[in-house]
Motif scaffolding. Structure first.
Motif, PDB file in Angstrom:
ATOM      1  N   SER A 162     -53.423 -23.293  18.342  1.00  0.00           N
ATOM      2  CA  SER A 162     -54.598 -24.129  18.614  1.00  0.00           C
ATOM      3  C   SER A 162     -54.067 -25.422  19.209  1.00  0.00           C
ATOM      4  CB  SER A 162     -55.395 -24.412  17.329  1.00  0.00           C
ATOM      5  OG  SER A 162     -55.844 -23.219  16.728  1.00  0.00           O
ATOM      6  N   LEU A 163     -53.686 -25.333  20.481  1.00  0.00           N
ATOM      7  CA  LEU A 163     -52.985 -26.438  21.130  1.00  0.00           C
ATOM      8  C   LEU A 163     -53.723 -27.767  20.951  1.00  0.00           C
ATOM      9  CD1 LEU A 163     -51.836 -24.645  24.388  1.00  0.00           C
ATOM     10  CD2 LEU A 163     -50.522 -25.111  22.314  1.00  0.00           C
ATOM     11  N   PRO A 164     -52.937 -28.815  20.707  1.00  0.00           N
ATOM     12  CA  PRO A 164     -51.474 -28.916  20.834  1.00  0.00           C
ATOM     13  C   PRO A 164     -50.685 -28.453  19.618  1.00  0.00           C
ATOM     14  CG  PRO A 164     -52.361 -31.045  20.218  1.00  0.00           C
ATOM     15  CD  PRO A 164     -53.547 -30.135  20.393  1.00  0.00           C
ATOM     16  N   PHE A 165     -51.342 -27.750  18.683  1.00  0.00           N
ATOM     17  CA  PHE A 165     -50.659 -27.331  17.461  1.00  0.00           C
ATOM     18  C   PHE A 165     -50.318 -25.840  17.517  1.00  0.00           C
ATOM     19  CE2 PHE A 165     -53.733 -30.690  16.379  1.00  0.00           C
ATOM     20  CZ  PHE A 165     -52.837 -31.685  16.009  1.00  0.00           C
ATOM     21  N   VAL A 166     -49.104 -25.529  17.065  1.00  0.00           N
ATOM     22  CA  VAL A 166     -48.665 -24.139  16.956  1.00  0.00           C
ATOM     23  C   VAL A 166     -48.091 -23.946  15.553  1.00  0.00           C
ATOM     24  CG1 VAL A 166     -47.107 -22.353  17.809  1.00  0.00           C
ATOM     25  CG2 VAL A 166     -48.176 -23.956  19.416  1.00  0.00           C
ATOM     26  N   SER A 167     -48.597 -22.934  14.856  1.00  0.00           N
ATOM     27  CA  SER A 167     -48.133 -22.644  13.496  1.00  0.00           C
ATOM     28  C   SER A 167     -47.397 -21.317  13.464  1.00  0.00           C
ATOM     29  CB  SER A 167     -49.314 -22.599  12.523  1.00  0.00           C
ATOM     30  OG  SER A 167     -49.988 -23.844  12.479  1.00  0.00           O
ATOM     31  N   PHE A 168     -46.389 -21.239  12.618  1.00  0.00           N
ATOM     32  CA  PHE A 168     -45.607 -20.011  12.504  1.00  0.00           C
ATOM     33  C   PHE A 168     -45.041 -19.906  11.091  1.00  0.00           C
ATOM     34  CE2 PHE A 168     -43.155 -23.463  14.299  1.00  0.00           C
ATOM     35  CZ  PHE A 168     -41.961 -23.460  13.603  1.00  0.00           C
ATOM     36  N   ARG A 169     -44.626 -18.694  10.755  1.00  0.00           N
ATOM     37  CA  ARG A 169     -44.111 -18.426   9.416  1.00  0.00           C
ATOM     38  C   ARG A 169     -42.795 -17.657   9.506  1.00  0.00           C
ATOM     39  NH1 ARG A 169     -48.370 -15.671   6.954  1.00  0.00           N
ATOM     40  NH2 ARG A 169     -49.082 -17.702   6.202  1.00  0.00           N
ATOM     41  N   HIS A 170     -41.795 -18.134   8.761  1.00  0.00           N
ATOM     42  CA  HIS A 170     -40.571 -17.377   8.558  1.00  0.00           C
ATOM     43  C   HIS A 170     -40.637 -16.755   7.163  1.00  0.00           C
ATOM     44  CE1 HIS A 170     -38.647 -19.846  11.847  1.00  0.00           C
ATOM     45  NE2 HIS A 170     -38.201 -18.636  12.126  1.00  0.00           N
ATOM     46  N   THR A 171     -40.388 -15.470   7.084  1.00  0.00           N
ATOM     47  CA  THR A 171     -40.362 -14.774   5.797  1.00  0.00           C
ATOM     48  C   THR A 171     -38.936 -14.299   5.526  1.00  0.00           C
ATOM     49  OG1 THR A 171     -42.651 -14.035   6.092  1.00  0.00           O
ATOM     50  CG2 THR A 171     -41.332 -12.895   4.430  1.00  0.00           C
ATOM     51  N   TYR A 172     -38.449 -14.624   4.343  1.00  0.00           N
ATOM     52  CA  TYR A 172     -37.072 -14.303   3.965  1.00  0.00           C
ATOM     53  C   TYR A 172     -37.082 -13.304   2.810  1.00  0.00           C
ATOM     54  CZ  TYR A 172     -36.015 -18.520   6.626  1.00  0.00           C
ATOM     55  OH  TYR A 172     -35.927 -19.463   7.615  1.00  0.00           O
ATOM     56  N   ARG A 173     -36.279 -12.259   2.933  1.00  0.00           N
ATOM     57  CA  ARG A 173     -36.133 -11.287   1.850  1.00  0.00           C
ATOM     58  C   ARG A 173     -34.669 -11.230   1.426  1.00  0.00           C
ATOM     59  NH1 ARG A 173     -35.709  -5.497   0.867  1.00  0.00           N
ATOM     60  NH2 ARG A 173     -35.382  -5.059   3.086  1.00  0.00           N
ATOM     61  N   PHE A 174     -34.440 -11.519   0.157  1.00  0.00           N
ATOM     62  CA  PHE A 174     -33.095 -11.498  -0.403  1.00  0.00           C
ATOM     63  C   PHE A 174     -32.788 -10.061  -0.850  1.00  0.00           C
ATOM     64  CE2 PHE A 174     -34.637 -15.752  -0.640  1.00  0.00           C
ATOM     65  CZ  PHE A 174     -33.536 -16.585  -0.545  1.00  0.00           C
ATOM     66  N   LEU A 175     -31.842  -9.438  -0.177  1.00  0.00           N
ATOM     67  CA  LEU A 175     -31.573  -8.035  -0.445  1.00  0.00           C
ATOM     68  C   LEU A 175     -30.959  -7.812  -1.823  1.00  0.00           C
ATOM     69  CD1 LEU A 175     -30.324  -6.742   3.021  1.00  0.00           C
ATOM     70  CD2 LEU A 175     -32.647  -7.028   2.162  1.00  0.00           C
ATOM     71  N   ALA A 176     -30.310  -8.828  -2.365  1.00  0.00           N
ATOM     72  CA  ALA A 176     -29.649  -8.658  -3.661  1.00  0.00           C
ATOM     73  C   ALA A 176     -30.645  -8.416  -4.788  1.00  0.00           C
ATOM     74  CB  ALA A 176     -28.793  -9.879  -3.977  1.00  0.00           C
ATOM     75  N   ASP A 177     -31.787  -9.110  -4.746  1.00  0.00           N
ATOM     76  CA  ASP A 177     -32.763  -8.953  -5.832  1.00  0.00           C
ATOM     77  C   ASP A 177     -34.170  -8.635  -5.346  1.00  0.00           C
ATOM     78  OD1 ASP A 177     -33.603 -11.352  -4.795  1.00  0.00           O
ATOM     79  OD2 ASP A 177     -33.086 -12.558  -6.545  1.00  0.00           O
ATOM     80  N   GLY A 178     -34.347  -8.521  -4.012  1.00  0.00           N
ATOM     81  CA  GLY A 178     -35.652  -8.166  -3.460  1.00  0.00           C
ATOM     82  C   GLY A 178     -36.655  -9.295  -3.390  1.00  0.00           C
ATOM     83  N   ALA A 179     -36.254 -10.505  -3.760  1.00  0.00           N
ATOM     84  CA  ALA A 179     -37.175 -11.643  -3.722  1.00  0.00           C
ATOM     85  C   ALA A 179     -37.597 -11.928  -2.284  1.00  0.00           C
ATOM     86  CB  ALA A 179     -36.521 -12.870  -4.337  1.00  0.00           C
ATOM     87  N   VAL A 180     -38.871 -12.292  -2.111  1.00  0.00           N
ATOM     88  CA  VAL A 180     -39.425 -12.617  -0.796  1.00  0.00           C
ATOM     89  C   VAL A 180     -40.030 -14.010  -0.863  1.00  0.00           C
ATOM     90  CG1 VAL A 180     -41.096 -12.009   0.983  1.00  0.00           C
ATOM     91  CG2 VAL A 180     -39.898 -10.200  -0.281  1.00  0.00           C
ATOM     92  N   LEU A 181     -39.595 -14.887   0.045  1.00  0.00           N
ATOM     93  CA  LEU A 181     -40.109 -16.252   0.123  1.00  0.00           C
ATOM     94  C   LEU A 181     -40.493 -16.541   1.562  1.00  0.00           C
ATOM     95  CD1 LEU A 181     -37.461 -18.114  -2.071  1.00  0.00           C
ATOM     96  CD2 LEU A 181     -39.804 -17.532  -2.734  1.00  0.00           C
ATOM     97  N   ALA A 182     -41.561 -17.321   1.750  1.00  0.00           N
ATOM     98  CA  ALA A 182     -42.041 -17.644   3.093  1.00  0.00           C
ATOM     99  C   ALA A 182     -42.023 -19.150   3.311  1.00  0.00           C
ATOM    100  CB  ALA A 182     -43.445 -17.106   3.311  1.00  0.00           C
ATOM    101  N   SER A 183     -41.834 -19.536   4.559  1.00  0.00           N
ATOM    102  CA  SER A 183     -41.871 -20.938   4.952  1.00  0.00           C
ATOM    103  C   SER A 183     -42.812 -21.081   6.132  1.00  0.00           C
ATOM    104  CB  SER A 183     -40.472 -21.429   5.335  1.00  0.00           C
ATOM    105  OG  SER A 183     -40.517 -22.780   5.745  1.00  0.00           O
TER     106      SER A 183
END
Length: 242
Positions: free
Chosen positions: A176-197
């Motif tokens: 929605s210019l001039p704004f752009v939003s995005f998400r990084h999703t991280y999955r830790f393979l050691a314990d399966g935890a998923v966190l988003a930024s």
């Protein structure tokens, strides 16, 4: 509030692993040499990559960031304890007489409102000595970088020392210019935890940025290309004029 990738104690240590190629910092080191800057303020210093390089060249450096988790990573790199680390933002920097202030990466674009950007410029202005310089980069809106982000759906997996393998996925969530939003999703393979930024950036045009600098008491000396990303970024070099 800072994005989770910078503020979450489990995500902040991942930043350098996924953004290990920091060729962008070479230009800032060269500009510091060009301007003869001895005292440098790194606004939004994050995990301290540039601050450590500057200090390693004998400069007095203050790094300020609102994300405590990132500052903890930065402090772990500062083995000589030469750098002053400040938990805060551009409006709360307890220094003055600085030769050069810098904002690398996306720092200049995280100030989403005109008031926030104006206050940041005022805070830096107060920290600079008369004739001191502010140098920062901002993405060119006309390049439309978010279209590349949206097309890049591949997952990236990195082996992070002390943590293990982590997957990262990028998704553009809103334009929605001039704004752009995005998400990084991280999955830790050691314990399966998923966190988003989640992140939002404001894409300001060259004339808009230049006008804001002049209104904030700066003189625009030059607008350059980012050497490592030609055609994608503006690099502003401004001087405290008042």
């Amino acid at each position: 509030m800072p994005d989770a990738i910078f503020a979450h104690p489990r995500l902040a240590p991942l930043y350098d692993a996924f953004d290990a190629d920091r060729d962008d910092l070479t230009a800032y080191l060269a500009i510091a040499d060009e301007l003869g800057a001895d005292r440098v303020l790194d606004v939004g210093c994050g995990t301290g990559s540039l601050a450590v390089l500057l200090a390693g060249r004998g400069r007095t450096v203050v790094g300020v960031d609102p994300a405590e988790a990132s500052l903890q990573v930065a402090k772990s790199k500062d083995r000589t304890g030469r750098i002053t680390w400040v938990h805060g933002d551009a409006t709360t920097v307890p220094v003055s007489g600085v030769d050069l202030a810098v904002m690398t990466g996306n720092v200049a674009q995280v100030f989403l409102t005109d008031d926030d950007w104006t206050e940041a410029l005022q805070g830096v202005h107060a920290a600079l000595r008369p004739g001191g310089h502010l140098v920062f980069e901002t993405r060119r809106p006309e390049y439309r970088a978010w279209e590349e982000w949206a097309a890049d759906v591949a997952q990236v997996t990195v082996d992070v020392p002390g943590i293990g393998s982590v997957e990262r996925r990028l998704e553009v969530t809103d334009v929605s210019l001039p704004f752009v939003s995005f998400r990084h999703t991280y999955r830790f393979l050691a314990d399966g935890a998923v966190l988003a930024s989640d992140s939002t950036l404001r894409f300001r045009g060259r004339d808009e940025v230049a006008a804001s600098l002049v209104a904030g008491g700066y003189r625009v000396l030059d607008v350059r290309e980012a050497p490592d990303r030609p055609g994608r970024e503006f690099v502003f070099i401004a001087e405290r004029a008042t």
